[in-house]
Design an enzyme around this catalytic site. Structure first.
Site, short mmCIF file in Angstrom:
data_model
loop_
_atom_site.label_atom_id
_atom_site.label_comp_id
_atom_site.label_asym_id
_atom_site.label_seq_id
_atom_site.Cartn_x
_atom_site.Cartn_y
_atom_site.Cartn_z
N ALA A 743 0.85 -1.19 0.00
CA ALA A 743 0.00 0.00 0.00
C ALA A 743 0.88 1.24 0.00
O ALA A 743 1.53 1.54 1.01
CB ALA A 743 -0.92 -0.01 1.22
N PHE A 762 -3.08 8.11 -0.90
CA PHE A 762 -2.94 6.77 -0.30
C PHE A 762 -3.84 5.76 -1.03
O PHE A 762 -4.97 6.05 -1.39
CB PHE A 762 -3.34 6.83 1.17
CG PHE A 762 -3.51 5.49 1.83
CD1 PHE A 762 -2.47 4.58 1.89
CD2 PHE A 762 -4.74 5.13 2.40
CE1 PHE A 762 -2.64 3.34 2.50
CE2 PHE A 762 -4.90 3.90 3.00
CZ PHE A 762 -3.85 3.00 3.06
N HIS A 763 -3.29 4.55 -1.23
CA HIS A 763 -4.03 3.42 -1.81
C HIS A 763 -3.92 2.25 -0.84
O HIS A 763 -2.84 1.71 -0.63
CB HIS A 763 -3.45 3.04 -3.17
CG HIS A 763 -4.29 2.06 -3.95
ND1 HIS A 763 -4.79 0.90 -3.40
CD2 HIS A 763 -4.72 2.08 -5.23
CE1 HIS A 763 -5.48 0.24 -4.32
NE2 HIS A 763 -5.46 0.93 -5.43
N SER A 764 -5.03 1.84 -0.26
CA SER A 764 -5.01 0.74 0.71
C SER A 764 -5.01 -0.61 0.00
O SER A 764 -5.09 -0.69 -1.22
CB SER A 764 -6.21 0.83 1.64
OG SER A 764 -7.38 0.39 0.99
#
Length: 906
Positions: A743, A762-764
């Site tokens: 992530a 942000f990319h989870s």
């Protein structure tokens, strides 16, 4: 030519050295006079017209005398150097006469033209220098000082343009003038050569350059335009090969991208192994007798842009690549008994890679003849196809009379398998690291403040690739040594484990080696028979899959074994190259005796390929200048102190119909007047994605600063930040991901309207990786909570509003608020904020650009957080409103959806 006189007769008793001294005195006095005038006039107009007139006249004569001194019958190089000298003289006068105060644009144009021309002028003079050790020593001294000055010159230019450092431009100006002093000094050395050279144009001392040196042998032939056109056509064919090969993975990637896993179309990657067909004597004879036809068949890869259906377009690309690999392998094998022709073919192929990288440099990492391009998104497909037809028709394709046989004059004693492994390492290294000039730059990028190269510095990658080609021509014994391989291994190590400029130096070292060793490795492979090319492409395919597995481990069988092991891939590449080096005559041992190759007979036709290479380098340098960021960007509504921020998952810049989508993205971002945007699924610097970077085009066209995010060697799918506001600082984070995909996050501080505002992109992780997402939410909540500045989170969270980890991201643990808590219809994209007034919120449909909408929020800097009470648009000042063009049916299938209109808050 002047008529010959009897020996001892002189027309003018005037030593040529006085031309050099006159030029030196006049040139230096011009600049000293300009400085004195500037001091006396308090730095107002420091250069007047007379300096141009005084300085350039003797220089024209100097260039003429240098040509007379170095001219040889049937030699083209002196003419070329003289032409470059005249061009330099004019451009130098241009930027001296037109100051930056008069016209900054023309001053820079003349300046960059002068710098571009200085490289071939300096190298040409060094090559043509008469046998005068003193003169050569001083030439090297002044040339080294000149090019050494470029390093601090560029450094302080970047400090001025990017960092706005006080006093940087003044220091830059000092180095700029130092260039001229060194340049004049370089030309002053001609006084030592002209001492025995009178103006009757007769060489009294017999000063001449012998033709026994390697470089002289290569350039000592006349320029035949037919051969020059043949070389250009050959290089263009090499460019077409690399354009098609680099488009294959990109075309295949579309299918697993939409299937979210293996689709079955991945098997087409094996289309490159067609050289195995050459192992059959009947098939080999048929192919070699129809080699031009096979090349024409390969153009189906260029015709693929006419096919609308993605599946059929992929089949067209696959067939084209299969024919191209077969055609080039057959060409190399057929020419193995004619070393000069074989060397030319390999050079064309290697320089074709540099041409492809330069084309992508010009088109912001897209190749204009790829099958994902067409006229609407900037493609030059029809032009590229027409030139390819002409190039194949023009390029010589004659092959030896024994083309169907397998006889070798010097049967190899080393296994063909090792030679094939060497080719695999070569193909993979060139494709994965050199097919785009910015790939290595992205590997070492660490964010702001800038501490390493930027995309515009890709010209350095291209230049080192060209330097490697020249090393492979003139110093092949050195290139073939184990010591050179160890240097390449050191470069790979530095690139893998270090960042910023030091890491990039490792990349340049590796790039030099790869293009240098291509020549001997392919020539050696041709001696081992056609099986080596089939093996080379087979193991190259295996390396490509390993290159994918290190990042796609969550979606492929056996993925966890290769997880995040780019170091293994780089090590394997070096070992493969070592296998190839072992098969080279200079690297082989037989009964403890070194087998040395016969003395290399240099191929004069190589000069034409070097000329083409030089043109490509000059083009790349001009592109670098044009692409250098201006860093003078202005937000859309500065009077209202508004930040319009958006988040968008761009699906690797391939739209639903397998076309490159950068221009469509640009249009929507511009029309929505977005000042700051986070882009997810943005890391395209891998073979399967074409080694692209969409953020370069978007940033340059929209006028935005860009943080590319964690590099391709960080094993994420990418996150990037574009901003109209200067990025004061940015840090890259890889959040806890014990099971699933990594992530990525960017934590940046922007200077907006005199205040510092933080933005996090942000990319989870995926939905099924529950523990990963919990750990990531806790990490990010702490990161956000620790920031004491206003903060905007642009994110991809994979959750329902009000449930589970949502309450970690929103609430007391993080201090964040949801941009619209009443918007229950969300799953992926979320905009959160704290310490800043939220003014509006909109959701805009994606059309067919990607699979995710674009969410946008408006924030007012310097005002506190407000309530969730909504108001109508008529109560909102015009500068805080969203564009009306996306109401109703919108434009180009983009419209406000879910609520059918923007929402505004009191």
């Amino acid at each position: 030519m002047a008529p010959k006189s009897r020996e001892g007769d002189t027309v003018v008793a005037f030593s040529g050295k006085w031309i050099s001294w006159t030029h030196t005195v006049v040139a230096y006095s011009a600049f000293v006079g300009a400085l004195a005038a500037g001091l006396s006039l308090h730095y107002k107009k420091i250069v007047e017209n007379e300096y141009y007139v005084r300085g350039q006249g003797p220089r024209f004569v100097l260039v003429f005398l240098w040509y007379i001194l170095t001219a040889r019958p049937n030699s083209a190089l002196p003419k070329i150097v003289a032409g470059v000298g005249l061009f330099r003289t004019l451009s130098c006068g241009g930027w001296t006469y037109v100051t930056s105060t008069d016209d900054h644009g023309w001053h820079d144009i003349f300046m960059i033209s002068y710098l571009v021309a200085t490289l071939p002028w300096t190298l040409g003079c060094l090559v043509l220098s008469p046998h005068n050790t003193t003169a050569l020593k001083y030439r090297k001294l002044f040339a080294g000082s000149f090019f050494g000055t470029l390093v601090p010159l560029i450094y302080f230019f970047i400090q001025h343009k990017i960092h706005k450092a006080p006093g940087a431009y003044t220091i830059y100006a000092f180095f700029e003038w130092a260039l001229i002093l060194f340049d004049v000094g370089f030309d002053a050395v001609t006084a030592l050569d002209f001492e025995g050279f009178e103006l009757v144009v007769r060489d009294l001392k017999g000063s001449s350059r012998g033709k026994d040196k390697p470089i002289g042998t290569v350039f000592g032939s006349g320029l035949l335009w037919t051969e020059a056109l043949d070389a250009a056509a050959d290089v263009y064919n090499g460019y077409v090969f690399w354009s098609m090969l680099t488009s294959l993975g990109l075309s295949i990637w579309y299918f697993p991208l939409w299937h979210m896993g293996l689709s079955g179309y991945e098997v087409i990657v094996m289309c490159t192994v067609t050289p195995f067909l050459l192992m059959n004597s009947s098939m080999r004879s048929l192919i070699l007798q129809n080699l031009r036809l096979v090349h024409f068949l390969s153009l189906s890869g260029l015709l693929a842009f006419l096919v609308q259906t993605p599946e059929y377009r992929l089949f067209s690309v696959g067939f084209g690549v299969s024919m191209s690999c077969l055609a080039w392998s057959a060409t190399w094998y057929a020419e193995q008994s004619q070393p000069a022709r074989l060397e030319s073919r390999v050079l064309a192929w290697s320089i074709g890679l540099i041409a492809s990288s330069t084309a992508k440099f010009a088109f912001s990492t897209n190749n204009p003849i790829w099958p994902i391009m067409h006229a609407e998104n900037g493609g030059w497909n029809k032009t590229g196809l027409l030139l390819a037809v002409v190039a194949i028709a023009r390029s010589p394709r004659a092959v030896p009379s024994n083309r169907g046989k397998f006889d070798l004059a010097d049967p190899p004693r080393i296994s063909s398998a090792l030679a094939g492994l060497g080719l695999a390492g070569l193909f993979f290294g060139m494709h994965s690291l050199l097919s785009d000039s910015s790939t290595a730059i992205m590997w070492v990028w660490e964010g702001f403040p800038v501490r390493g190269p930027i995309a515009a510095n890709g010209v350095l990658t291209i230049a080192t690739m060209a330097g490697g080609v020249l090393l492979g021509i003139f110093f092949q014994d050195v290139v073939c040594s184990w010591a050179s391989l160890m240097l390449a291994a050191a470069g790979a190590f530095v690139l893998t484990y270090y960042r910023n400029w030091f890491g990039y130096m490792g990349a340049l070292l590796l790039a030099t080696y790869l293009t240098a060793v291509a020549n001997p490795l392919i020539i050696s492979a041709a001696r081992h028979g056609p099986v080596t090319f089939g093996l080379g492409f087979l193991f190259y395919n295996i390396m490509v899959l390993a290159h994918v597995w290190v990042v796609a481990y969550a979606f492929v069988p056996g993925g966890p074994l290769m997880r995040e092991h780019t170091d293994w891939v780089m090590t394997a590449m070096i070992l493969l190259l070592a296998a190839g080096v072992y098969t080279l005559p200079r690297a082989a041992n037989n009964n403890k005796r070194r087998i040395r190759p016969a003395k290399k007979i240099l191929n004069r036709s190589v000069s034409y390929y070097i000329y083409v290479l030089g043109i490509i380098q000059l083009t790349a340098l001009a592109i670098s200048y044009l692409r250098f960021p201006t860093n003078d960007y202005v937000p859309y509504h500065k009077d209202e102190k508004v930040i319009t921020a958006g988040i968008w998952t761009i699906h690797f810049s391939l739209d639903n119909d397998m076309w490159s989508s950068e221009r469509r993205m640009r249009d929507l971002i511009k029309e929505l007047e977005v000042d700051v945007i986070g882009l997810l699924e943005s890391d395209l610097q891998k073979i399967i994605m074409g080694n692209r970077d969409s953020t370069q085009y978007l940033a340059e066209d929209l006028g935005m600063y860009v943080d590319y995010g964690p590099g391709p060697n960080k094993h994420t799918w990418g996150s990037a930040l574009l901003s109209k506001f200067p990025i004061v600082n940015s840090t890259h984070h890889l959040l806890p991901s014990p099971v699933g995909e990594l992530a990525p996050a960017i934590h940046a501080t922007l200077e907006a309207y005199g205040e510092l505002v933080d933005v996090v992109v942000f990319h989870s992780g995926q939905e099924e990786d529950v523990e990963d997402r919990r750990l990531q939410s806790e990490y990010l909540a702490k990161l956000i909570h620790d920031s004491r500045r206003p903060l905007i989170l642009l994110s991809y969270l994979v959750l329902k509003p009000g449930e589970g980890n949502y309450n970690t991201y929103v609430g007391e643990r993080s201090g964040m608020k949801d941009i619209d808590p009443s918007d229950w219809d969300r799953w992926c994209e979320y905009i959160l904020y704290k310490g800043i007034r939220r003014s509006g919120y909109a959701r805009v449909s994606r059309s067919t650009i990607t699979d995710t909408e674009l969410q946008v929020g408006k924030f007012v800097v310097g005002e506190p957080e407000n309530s969730n009470e909504r108001i109508g648009e008529d109560q909102v000042p015009p500068g805080l409103r969203f564009p009306s063009m996306f109401r109703g049916q919108g434009m180009r299938d983009h419209r406000y959806h879910v609520f059918d209109e923007p929402r505004y808050f009191v």
